[in-house]
Structures are given as C-alpha cells and as structure tokens.
Motif scaffolding. Structure first.
Motif, mmCIF file in Angstrom:
data_model
loop_
_atom_site.group_PDB
_atom_site.id
_atom_site.type_symbol
_atom_site.label_atom_id
_atom_site.label_comp_id
_atom_site.label_asym_id
_atom_site.label_seq_id
_atom_site.Cartn_x
_atom_site.Cartn_y
_atom_site.Cartn_z
ATOM 1 N N LEU A 43 48.979 90.989 38.261
ATOM 2 C CA LEU A 43 49.300 89.989 38.017
ATOM 3 C C LEU A 43 49.619 90.232 35.989
ATOM 4 O O LEU A 43 51.067 89.476 35.637
ATOM 5 C CB LEU A 43 47.649 89.596 36.797
ATOM 6 N N ASN A 44 50.069 91.276 35.509
ATOM 7 C CA ASN A 44 50.992 91.229 34.573
ATOM 8 C C ASN A 44 52.046 91.845 35.014
ATOM 9 O O ASN A 44 53.532 90.847 34.096
ATOM 10 C CB ASN A 44 50.794 93.172 34.002
ATOM 11 N N ASP A 45 52.563 91.745 36.260
ATOM 12 C CA ASP A 45 53.827 91.963 36.750
ATOM 13 C C ASP A 45 54.400 90.840 37.242
ATOM 14 O O ASP A 45 55.640 90.295 36.418
ATOM 15 C CB ASP A 45 53.813 92.978 37.952
ATOM 16 N N TYR A 46 53.044 89.997 37.612
ATOM 17 C CA TYR A 46 53.786 88.793 38.022
ATOM 18 C C TYR A 46 53.767 87.839 36.783
ATOM 19 O O TYR A 46 55.127 87.227 36.554
ATOM 20 C CB TYR A 46 52.739 88.083 38.563
ATOM 21 N N TYR A 47 53.805 88.298 36.051
ATOM 22 C CA TYR A 47 54.413 87.191 33.948
ATOM 23 C C TYR A 47 55.363 88.005 34.090
ATOM 24 O O TYR A 47 56.002 86.237 33.499
ATOM 25 C CB TYR A 47 52.873 87.337 32.820
ATOM 26 N N VAL A 48 55.377 89.303 34.034
ATOM 27 C CA VAL A 48 56.725 89.368 33.186
ATOM 28 C C VAL A 48 57.630 88.493 34.163
ATOM 29 O O VAL A 48 59.281 87.910 33.200
ATOM 30 C CB VAL A 48 57.179 90.730 33.330
ATOM 31 N N LYS A 49 58.141 88.615 35.525
ATOM 32 C CA LYS A 49 59.319 87.464 36.374
ATOM 33 C C LYS A 49 59.091 86.453 36.611
ATOM 34 O O LYS A 49 59.461 85.567 36.961
ATOM 35 C CB LYS A 49 58.955 88.596 37.952
ATOM 36 N N ALA A 50 57.946 85.704 35.494
ATOM 37 C CA ALA A 50 57.860 84.907 35.812
ATOM 38 C C ALA A 50 57.587 83.963 34.750
ATOM 39 O O ALA A 50 58.323 82.230 34.899
ATOM 40 C CB ALA A 50 55.847 84.133 36.258
ATOM 41 N N VAL A 51 58.183 84.886 33.513
ATOM 42 C CA VAL A 51 57.712 83.479 32.364
ATOM 43 C C VAL A 51 59.496 83.096 32.172
ATOM 44 O O VAL A 51 59.452 81.645 31.336
ATOM 45 C CB VAL A 51 57.801 84.248 30.948
ATOM 46 N N LYS A 157 56.165 78.760 39.322
ATOM 47 C CA LYS A 157 55.548 80.155 39.135
ATOM 48 C C LYS A 157 54.165 80.209 38.867
ATOM 49 O O LYS A 157 53.262 80.827 38.232
ATOM 50 C CB LYS A 157 56.323 81.104 37.991
ATOM 51 N N ALA A 158 53.411 79.131 38.967
ATOM 52 C CA ALA A 158 51.946 78.597 39.780
ATOM 53 C C ALA A 158 51.298 80.242 40.467
ATOM 54 O O ALA A 158 52.199 80.149 41.755
ATOM 55 C CB ALA A 158 51.425 76.930 39.703
ATOM 56 N N ARG A 159 50.069 80.549 40.323
ATOM 57 C CA ARG A 159 49.813 81.020 41.648
ATOM 58 C C ARG A 159 48.851 79.964 42.179
ATOM 59 O O ARG A 159 48.733 78.665 41.674
ATOM 60 C CB ARG A 159 48.238 82.082 40.625
ATOM 61 N N PHE A 160 48.906 80.475 43.337
ATOM 62 C CA PHE A 160 47.926 79.240 44.410
ATOM 63 C C PHE A 160 46.426 78.753 44.162
ATOM 64 O O PHE A 160 46.713 77.207 44.606
ATOM 65 C CB PHE A 160 48.161 80.155 45.414
ATOM 66 N N ILE A 161 46.318 79.206 43.561
ATOM 67 C CA ILE A 161 44.791 78.689 43.587
ATOM 68 C C ILE A 161 44.933 78.290 42.059
ATOM 69 O O ILE A 161 44.409 76.400 42.081
ATOM 70 C CB ILE A 161 43.550 79.554 43.323
ATOM 71 N N TYR A 162 45.929 77.942 41.266
ATOM 72 C CA TYR A 162 46.072 77.090 40.218
ATOM 73 C C TYR A 162 46.678 75.946 40.839
ATOM 74 O O TYR A 162 45.825 74.845 40.056
ATOM 75 C CB TYR A 162 46.574 77.758 38.941
ATOM 76 N N ALA A 163 47.434 75.649 41.353
ATOM 77 C CA ALA A 163 48.336 74.718 41.687
ATOM 78 C C ALA A 163 47.577 73.845 42.712
ATOM 79 O O ALA A 163 47.694 73.080 42.272
ATOM 80 C CB ALA A 163 49.718 75.513 41.878
ATOM 81 N N SER A 164 47.242 74.594 43.733
ATOM 82 C CA SER A 164 46.193 73.774 44.149
ATOM 83 C C SER A 164 45.245 72.858 43.864
ATOM 84 O O SER A 164 44.884 72.081 44.054
ATOM 85 C CB SER A 164 45.150 74.934 46.330
#
Length: 230
Positions: A43-51, A157-164
C-alpha cells in the motif's frame, strides 16, 4: 467451471502459475496467507507511485468538468446558471481542496477514501443535472457518468474495492433519481441503463486488472529480492 476461471484469468492477465503462488483475496485483492505481512508495504509502494498521477488526473478532471459548461449553454440554456453553479461552486472547490491536500503527509491515509468521495460527488453533480434536464426532455446527461467511471477506474489510481464502491453508489443514486424523481420514460431508462451499467462493469474489470497487475509486479520484485539475498 475451470474453463470460465481460466478465461477470466486470461482476460485479467493473470496466469495460472501466478494465481496459485500469489495468495490474495479474490474480492478486495489484499494479500493473504504468507503474503499478508507485505500488505502495508504494498500500500505504501502503491501510494508513492500513484500520488503524482492522481494529481494530474485531478487537473484533467477539472478541465473536462469545466469544459462541459459549454454543453450546458448549448443544450439547456435555461438551466446553464444552475449547472454552472454545480460545476464551479460545488464540485470545483472540492477538487481544488483535495488537490491542495495531496501535498500534506496525512493525505496518504485518506487518499483512497477521497477518491471514492470524488467519484461520488462528481457523479452526484451530474445526476442532479440529469434530474433537472429531464424537465426539458433532455436525457443525454447520463453519458457524463460514463466519463466518471473512466476517471475513477483508470486515471485516479483508485484501488478496485474503493472504485467499485463509488461506482455502484452512483448507479444506485441514478436509479433512484431516474425512476422516482425525474420519471424517465421506460425506453430511455432501459437504453441509459444498458450503456451505464455496462460501463461500470467494464470499468470494474479494468480496475481489477490494473490493481492485480500492480500487486503481481510487487510480488515479483519481492521474489527477486529474496533470490538476490540468497
């Protein structure tokens, strides 16, 4: 059953080997089993790449959300002031506030929740326009919700569960407004729902595939690091 599963894995870009070795929840996509300890790191890695892409997507959202004010003036001039109020006095300040918030450290904790809120608020703004435009026999504004799905499931860059979650909340809000508030003609309701719900489901598949790909890349990097350590 196995044929359907293999076909779905191929559509999502998930090979049989990776699906069996990388343990994850099939709905939330969170790592499970021996990989659960890596969830916070991912999640930290995903945030860094997504922000940064998220910031650009906010700028893009403001440009397009504002540009459609021209459509308001052309198709429903009687309502353009109300629609412009929704666009520039309600939605725009919220998007600008979130954009400014992205530069604070605490944004990391609320990023996914805020993306959900952005999808719903921008979508709800369009739903209000749909209700008002229906009074003038204009039922074309539903197409704007499809753009919200494209934004939420891909660029944001939303995670699947949140976007759904946001996507189906928009669907529910539209159904309530179209059936019980604006009294949409049956043929138009069926037509709009066909494209509208199909777009949401396709967006979910895209969002699922994108996050799954990110998790698989992270998993492969971890395997490589372990091999290098050995």
């Amino acid at each position: 059953m196995s044929f359907f599963k293999n076909t779905l894995n191929n559509i999502l870009g998930l090979s049989r080997e990776s699906s069996e070795s990388m343990t994850f929840n099939k709905i939330t996509l969170s790592f499970t089993g021996y990989l659960s300890n890596y969830e916070s790191e991912f999640l930290n890695d995903y945030y860094v790449k997504a922000v940064n892409p998220f910031r650009y997507s906010l700028i893009l959202a403001m440009i397009f959300y504002g540009a459609f004010a021209l459509l308001d003036a052309a198709t429903v001039p009687e309502l353009k002031k109300v629609f412009w109020f929704i666009r520039f006095a309600v939605v725009f300040p919220f998007l600008l506030s979130v954009f400014a918030f992205t530069f604070f450290k605490t944004f990391r904790k609320y990023m996914q929740l805020l993306i959900t809120c952005i999808m719903f608020i921008t979508g709800f703004g369009i739903i209000v326009m749909i209700i008002l435009a229906a009074r003038y026999s204009n039922y074309s504004y539903y197409a704007g919700l499809i753009l919200i799905f494209i934004f939420g499931y891909t660029f944001a860059k939303a995670r699947f569960i949140y976007a759904s979650l946001a996507g189906w909340l928009i669907v529910i809000a539209y159904e309530i407004s179209a059936i019980w508030i604006s009294d949409t003609p049956f043929t138009i309701l069926v037509n709009n729902n066909f494209f509208f719900i199909s777009s949401n489901i396709i967006g979910m598949l895209i969002g699922y595939s994108l996050e799954l790909s990110s998790r698989r890349d992270f998993y492969m990097r971890k395997l490589l690091e372990l091999e290098q350590d050995k």
